[in-house]
Write a protein that holds these residues in place. Structure first.
Motif, short mmCIF file in Angstrom:
data_model
loop_
_atom_site.label_atom_id
_atom_site.label_comp_id
_atom_site.label_asym_id
_atom_site.label_seq_id
_atom_site.Cartn_x
_atom_site.Cartn_y
_atom_site.Cartn_z
N HIS A 35 0.84 -1.20 0.00
CA HIS A 35 0.00 0.00 0.00
C HIS A 35 0.88 1.25 0.00
CE1 HIS A 35 -3.06 2.92 1.14
NE2 HIS A 35 -2.31 3.25 2.19
N SER A 64 -5.74 -1.96 -1.68
CA SER A 64 -4.65 -1.24 -2.33
C SER A 64 -3.50 -2.18 -2.65
CB SER A 64 -4.18 -0.10 -1.41
OG SER A 64 -3.10 0.57 -1.96
N ILE A 123 -6.41 -0.86 2.89
CA ILE A 123 -4.99 -1.20 2.67
C ILE A 123 -4.88 -2.53 1.94
CG2 ILE A 123 -2.87 -1.90 3.87
CD1 ILE A 123 -3.41 0.40 5.85
#
Length: 133
Positions: A53, A95, A92
């Protein structure tokens, strides 16, 4: 299938996860780290959802991704996964899935030079981040 760019974000992330991990393991061993416990601990600095991330955020901030690469990242990020995030937020985790999709896309499209460029960049960024700790 010849046009791997049509694969789902999760399929690209599946291969991208493995490809990125192999590059990181290779880097760590070539750097002189040989003890399995140490290798695993060091590898997580690079391959954890939080690390990925961080890297993809930095790539976007520094505008180093092409439009096509950004599109692949977003496809992976926005994919509906049936697995849940462990030890991190859903944002996160998603991502990091996008990061892995980008790695998978570059690998499947045989864009090895670009893949290795982004991985070298990632290794450098994580190294710099860990030095400031």
């Amino acid at each position: 299938m010849k046009d791997y760019s049509l694969l789902s974000g999760l399929t690209l992330a599946y291969i991208g996860d493995a490809v990125y991990e192999v590059y990181i393991r290779d880097f760590l061993i070539r750097s002189g780290h040989t003890r399995p416990n140490q290798l695993h601990h060091l590898a997580t600095r690079y391959v954890s959802a939080k690390a990925q991330h961080y890297l993809i955020e930095q790539m976007q901030d520094q505008e180093i991704l092409t439009e096509a690469e950004l599109s692949i990242y977003k496809r992976g990020r926005n994919a509906k996964s049936h697995t849940s995030a462990k030890n991190t937020s859903v944002a996160i985790y998603r991502s990091s899935t996008g990061f892995e999709a980008l790695m998978g896309y570059l690998h499947m499209m045989k864009q090895t030079e670009r893949l290795e460029e982004l991985i070298r960049w990632s290794i450098k960024r994580i190294g710099e981040k860990n030095e400031t700790r």
